[in-house]
Design a protein around this motif. Structure first.
Motif, mmCIF file in Angstrom:
data_model
loop_
_atom_site.group_PDB
_atom_site.id
_atom_site.type_symbol
_atom_site.label_atom_id
_atom_site.label_comp_id
_atom_site.label_asym_id
_atom_site.label_seq_id
_atom_site.Cartn_x
_atom_site.Cartn_y
_atom_site.Cartn_z
ATOM 1 N N THR A 196 0.836 -1.209 0.000
ATOM 2 C CA THR A 196 0.000 0.000 0.000
ATOM 3 C C THR A 196 0.869 1.256 0.000
ATOM 4 O O THR A 196 0.542 2.244 -0.652
ATOM 5 C CB THR A 196 -0.942 0.023 1.219
ATOM 6 O OG1 THR A 196 -0.184 0.057 2.434
ATOM 7 C CG2 THR A 196 -1.860 -1.178 1.237
ATOM 8 N N ALA A 197 1.987 1.206 0.720
ATOM 9 C CA ALA A 197 2.891 2.353 0.761
ATOM 10 C C ALA A 197 3.562 2.574 -0.597
ATOM 11 O O ALA A 197 3.826 3.720 -0.993
ATOM 12 C CB ALA A 197 3.946 2.150 1.846
ATOM 13 N N LEU A 198 3.832 1.490 -1.299
ATOM 14 C CA LEU A 198 4.428 1.617 -2.636
ATOM 15 C C LEU A 198 3.458 2.281 -3.604
ATOM 16 O O LEU A 198 3.868 3.100 -4.437
ATOM 17 C CB LEU A 198 4.836 0.232 -3.162
ATOM 18 C CG LEU A 198 6.118 -0.354 -2.550
ATOM 19 C CD1 LEU A 198 6.256 -1.829 -2.915
ATOM 20 C CD2 LEU A 198 7.340 0.433 -3.018
ATOM 21 N N TYR A 199 2.173 1.940 -3.502
ATOM 22 C CA TYR A 199 1.181 2.617 -4.341
ATOM 23 C C TYR A 199 1.182 4.118 -4.069
ATOM 24 O O TYR A 199 1.135 4.936 -4.989
ATOM 25 C CB TYR A 199 -0.215 2.040 -4.091
ATOM 26 C CG TYR A 199 -0.551 0.848 -4.945
ATOM 27 C CD1 TYR A 199 -0.730 0.976 -6.323
ATOM 28 C CD2 TYR A 199 -0.703 -0.419 -4.391
ATOM 29 C CE1 TYR A 199 -1.042 -0.119 -7.113
ATOM 30 C CE2 TYR A 199 -1.025 -1.516 -5.167
ATOM 31 C CZ TYR A 199 -1.187 -1.365 -6.528
ATOM 32 O OH TYR A 199 -1.492 -2.457 -7.314
ATOM 33 N N ALA A 200 1.212 4.479 -2.789
ATOM 34 C CA ALA A 200 1.215 5.898 -2.433
ATOM 35 C C ALA A 200 2.464 6.590 -2.961
ATOM 36 O O ALA A 200 2.413 7.747 -3.408
ATOM 37 C CB ALA A 200 1.120 6.065 -0.926
ATOM 38 N N LEU A 201 3.586 5.892 -2.928
ATOM 39 C CA LEU A 201 4.838 6.463 -3.431
ATOM 40 C C LEU A 201 4.805 6.639 -4.944
ATOM 41 O O LEU A 201 5.293 7.641 -5.471
ATOM 42 C CB LEU A 201 6.005 5.554 -3.045
ATOM 43 C CG LEU A 201 7.405 6.055 -3.433
ATOM 44 C CD1 LEU A 201 7.769 7.297 -2.624
ATOM 45 C CD2 LEU A 201 8.445 4.955 -3.212
ATOM 46 N N MET A 202 4.192 5.682 -5.634
ATOM 47 C CA MET A 202 4.155 5.730 -7.097
ATOM 48 C C MET A 202 3.108 6.695 -7.632
ATOM 49 O O MET A 202 3.179 7.116 -8.778
ATOM 50 C CB MET A 202 3.900 4.326 -7.663
ATOM 51 C CG MET A 202 5.033 3.350 -7.461
ATOM 52 S SD MET A 202 4.795 1.800 -8.387
ATOM 53 C CE MET A 202 3.301 1.148 -7.635
ATOM 54 N N GLY A 259 -1.032 -0.491 7.530
ATOM 55 C CA GLY A 259 -0.427 -0.125 6.259
ATOM 56 C C GLY A 259 -0.333 1.370 6.060
ATOM 57 O O GLY A 259 -0.060 2.123 6.992
ATOM 58 N N TYR A 260 -0.587 1.811 4.831
ATOM 59 C CA TYR A 260 -0.568 3.244 4.551
ATOM 60 C C TYR A 260 -1.851 3.846 5.102
ATOM 61 O O TYR A 260 -2.949 3.395 4.752
ATOM 62 C CB TYR A 260 -0.470 3.500 3.041
ATOM 63 C CG TYR A 260 -0.291 4.966 2.710
ATOM 64 C CD1 TYR A 260 0.968 5.538 2.752
ATOM 65 C CD2 TYR A 260 -1.380 5.765 2.393
ATOM 66 C CE1 TYR A 260 1.148 6.892 2.471
ATOM 67 C CE2 TYR A 260 -1.212 7.112 2.113
ATOM 68 C CZ TYR A 260 0.049 7.665 2.150
ATOM 69 O OH TYR A 260 0.215 9.006 1.879
#
Length: 315
Positions: free
Chosen positions: A152-158, A195-196
């Motif tokens: 979920t954090a990777l989605y927010a980063l991307m 998660g995020y």
């Protein structure tokens, strides 16, 4: 070392979808409580419920964890180091430990990631209760929990533009509807585990989302890779809206107020009309002013919530 621990720790379930999952040191009470045995018109006993405006997680409890929590506090440095070492080794992630809550097998550690990737999750440090010893080499996590949190954090980063739009949309709703609010930042830090997340929402990733797997593997090998490098690893063609679930939780600011249907419907309409939000499924929840102290649940019988199957879809 990962197991399916039978503990009340944040995980994907219907109760989490509806209520959220937050926790903190047990045995204490947050400040600014009322002195009445019943809090306002909602019949919320002060030893069971606390206002979302002051709740920081104090009083959160896990079954059978009282003795282990005492041991963990006496050996706090060991618990913190064991947690940090484990997460760095297994998930290439540096963390800040916010809280420890005893459970029947040890202590559940709530932490926040540091660095470019931002998420909250938990680890479990076993304790030999009889020997009063921290088993620092046997740290584990709930199966799949950290992996989903990282994703979920990777989605927010991307997708910074889309997630900024989500935060801006919530800020606008709060400005136009001053009668609602969210959890405290302290509650997020102390209990986290989802998660995020922010005081108003948390994001969950499905294990079926294979498109993000290559990004996740890249993160484990190169945690400091750039946003562009992560995006290049992502297989967007495999994305389905149900793979990402955004749980939006608002609370009534007035301690005596019931969740208002008009406010609830207005929030749903706003989210339905905004096509610039991150892709996924959105579930809107409006609760009264109170949090259950021991479980950190905000969802109650009078809460207004969408059925998970009727969530708002953003493609």
């Amino acid at each position: 070392m990962k197991h399916k621990w039978k503990l009340f720790v944040c995980g994907i379930s219907i109760s989490l979808l509806l209520g959220g999952c937050f926790g903190v040191d047990s045995g204490k009470k947050s400040e600014a409580k009322k002195t009445d045995t019943k809090q306002g018109e909602l019949d919320r006993p002060e030893d069971v419920y606390e206002s979302v405006l002051t709740y920081t997680g104090d009083g959160y409890d896990l079954p059978g964890g009282e003795e282990n929590e005492k041991i963990a506090k006496k050996h706090k440095d060991e618990v913190v180091k064991a947690t940090k070492d484990y997460l760095k080794k297994e998930y290439s992630t540096d963390v800040e430990v916010h809280n420890m809550v005893g459970n029947q097998d040890g202590v559940t550690v709530f932490y926040e990631s540091t660095g470019n990737l931002h998420f909250y999750s938990t680890a479990i440090v076993p304790i030999d209760t009889k020997a009063k010893k921290v088993l620092k080499d046997e740290v584990t996590t709930i199966e799949g929990e950290v992996e989903r949190s990282i994703k979920t954090a990777l989605y927010a980063l991307m997708m910074p533009k889309e997630f900024n739009e989500l935060d801006d949309q919530i800020a606008k709703i709060l400005k136009e509807t001053p009668s609602i609010t969210g959890r405290t930042e302290k509650a997020i830090q102390n209990v986290g585990g989802s998660g995020y997340m922010s005081p108003y929402y948390y994001v969950q990733s499905s294990s079926l989302d294979e498109g993000i797997n290559a990004v996740y593997e890249k993160y484990l090998k190169e945690p400091n890779a750039s946003k562009e490098e992560f995006v290049a690893s992502y297989d967007d063609s495999q994305f389905e809206p149900d793979f990402l679930l955004y749980n939006i939780h608002f609370f009534m600011k007035d301690p005596n107020a019931q969740p208002e249907k008009k406010i609830f419907n207005n929030i749903i309409e706003i989210f339905e009309k905004n096509n610039n939000l991150p892709r996924g499924r959105y579930l809107i929840n409006l609760n009264d002013n109170y949090i259950h102290i021991r479980t950190s649940e905000g969802y109650k019988q009078n809460s207004l919530s969408q059925n998970p199957r009727e969530g708002i879809i953003k493609n």
